[in-house]
Design an enzyme around this catalytic site. Structure first.
Site, PDB file in Angstrom:
ATOM      1  N   SER A   1     -22.525  39.597 -13.530  1.00  0.00           N
ATOM      2  CA  SER A   1     -23.861  39.397 -12.970  1.00  0.00           C
ATOM      3  C   SER A   1     -24.315  37.990 -13.310  1.00  0.00           C
ATOM      4  O   SER A   1     -23.963  37.452 -14.374  1.00  0.00           O
ATOM      5  CB  SER A   1     -24.853  40.401 -13.555  1.00  0.00           C
ATOM      6  OG  SER A   1     -26.182  40.061 -13.200  1.00  0.00           O
TER       7      SER A   1
ATOM      8  N   TYR B   1     -29.444  43.972 -20.920  1.00  0.00           N
ATOM      9  CA  TYR B   1     -28.575  44.012 -19.743  1.00  0.00           C
ATOM     10  C   TYR B   1     -27.831  42.684 -19.583  1.00  0.00           C
ATOM     11  O   TYR B   1     -26.608  42.655 -19.397  1.00  0.00           O
ATOM     12  CB  TYR B   1     -29.382  44.305 -18.473  1.00  0.00           C
ATOM     13  CG  TYR B   1     -28.539  44.150 -17.236  1.00  0.00           C
ATOM     14  CD1 TYR B   1     -27.567  45.092 -16.922  1.00  0.00           C
ATOM     15  CD2 TYR B   1     -28.682  43.044 -16.401  1.00  0.00           C
ATOM     16  CE1 TYR B   1     -26.755  44.938 -15.810  1.00  0.00           C
ATOM     17  CE2 TYR B   1     -27.884  42.890 -15.283  1.00  0.00           C
ATOM     18  CZ  TYR B   1     -26.926  43.835 -14.996  1.00  0.00           C
ATOM     19  OH  TYR B   1     -26.112  43.670 -13.901  1.00  0.00           O
TER      20      TYR B   1
END
Length: 264
Positions: free
Chosen positions: A141, A154
């Site tokens: 990501s 995250y």
């Protein structure tokens, strides 16, 4: 190209989002696909709707190493010669500053995004090494590189994915196994809905004013990495919407949700 020439692709988190579309695209390109996820009903639909008949649904949780091992050992003969692993399973749970975060949410992200990836990789890599060729694609990501408000744990789990991908390259030198990391930005999947505990209105608000990436965009990027000649390794690809800025969010406003997978 015939299926036996392409080999077998194992895809984690294949019941929705990126994983579902990656399974479909690779199946269309001639791979036999082992679709791993927890949701049996979704996997059943994925397999039934595949026109090639080459997707095998396998119910397993990436956090359960023993269960994964059994599932891989019990693959039928046509699906045993694994040549591709796509580590896609992952999630983001909750949103807010670290000092007011939830230990349960942190643990779920760590267990899925980090431990789950290690479990699948640890079980599949020996098979790729034994055959002298293969390709691992880890779904990262842009949150691993560009911090945003509320994305603390995250983003840290995805930074682990990026660094592990590079170290896997070193560990696998001379084995014929390639490693790539695909790092999407803001994408429209179930990811944001999971983050906000099913609040569809809050999830939809993230996409206001821009066209996010689609699961197609990410699946096609994965397929492109796999299609490079054997002497070419794509280390890392970042992709994000043209309108998305790198800051990903500002204080007092919800962050743009980075891309990721949807099912462990």
């Amino acid at each position: 190209m015939a299926q036996d020439e392409r080999g077998v692709a194992v895809i984690s988190g294949a019941s929705s989002g990126f994983g579902e579309r990656i399974a479909q695209v690779l199946s269309e390109q001639g791979y036999l696909v082992v679709a791993l996820a927890r949701r049996a009903d979704r996997l059943k639909v994925l397999a039934e709707q595949d026109p090639t008949g080459s997707i095998l649904p396998v119910v397993a949780d990436v956090r359960d190493r023993e269960g994964l091992a059994r599932a891989l050992d019990e693959l039928p003969p046509p699906f045993r010669d694994i040549s591709v692993l796509v580590n896609n399973a992952g999630l983001s749970r909750g949103f807010g500053p670290l000092q007011s975060g939830s230990d349960d949410a942190w643990r779920e992200m760590i267990d899925t995004n980090i431990t789950g990836l290690l479990n699948v990789s640890g079980l599949v890599l020996p098979r790729l090494i034994a055959r002298g060729a293969g390709h691992v694609v880890n779904i990262g990501s842009i949150a691993a590189t560009y911090p945003y408000m509320g994305g603390n744990v995250y983003g840290a789990t995805k930074a682990f994915v990026h660094q592990l991908s590079l170290n896997m390259r070193v560990d696998l030198e001379g084995t014929g196994v390639r490693v790539s990391c695909v790092a999407p930005g803001m994408a429209r999947t179930e990811f944001a809905k999971v983050r906000f505990d099913g609040d569809e209105e809050r999830a939809d608000a993230l996409y206001a004013g821009l066209e996010p990436l689609s699961a197609d965009d990410v699946a096609e990027t994965v397929a492109w990495c796999l299609a490079r000649p054997p002497h070419v390794n794509i280390n890392m690809i970042e992709l994000m919407p043209s309108e998305q800025h790198f800051g990903l969010g500002f204080a007092g406003s919800p962050p743009a949700s980075p891309g990721a997978a949807d099912d462990a």
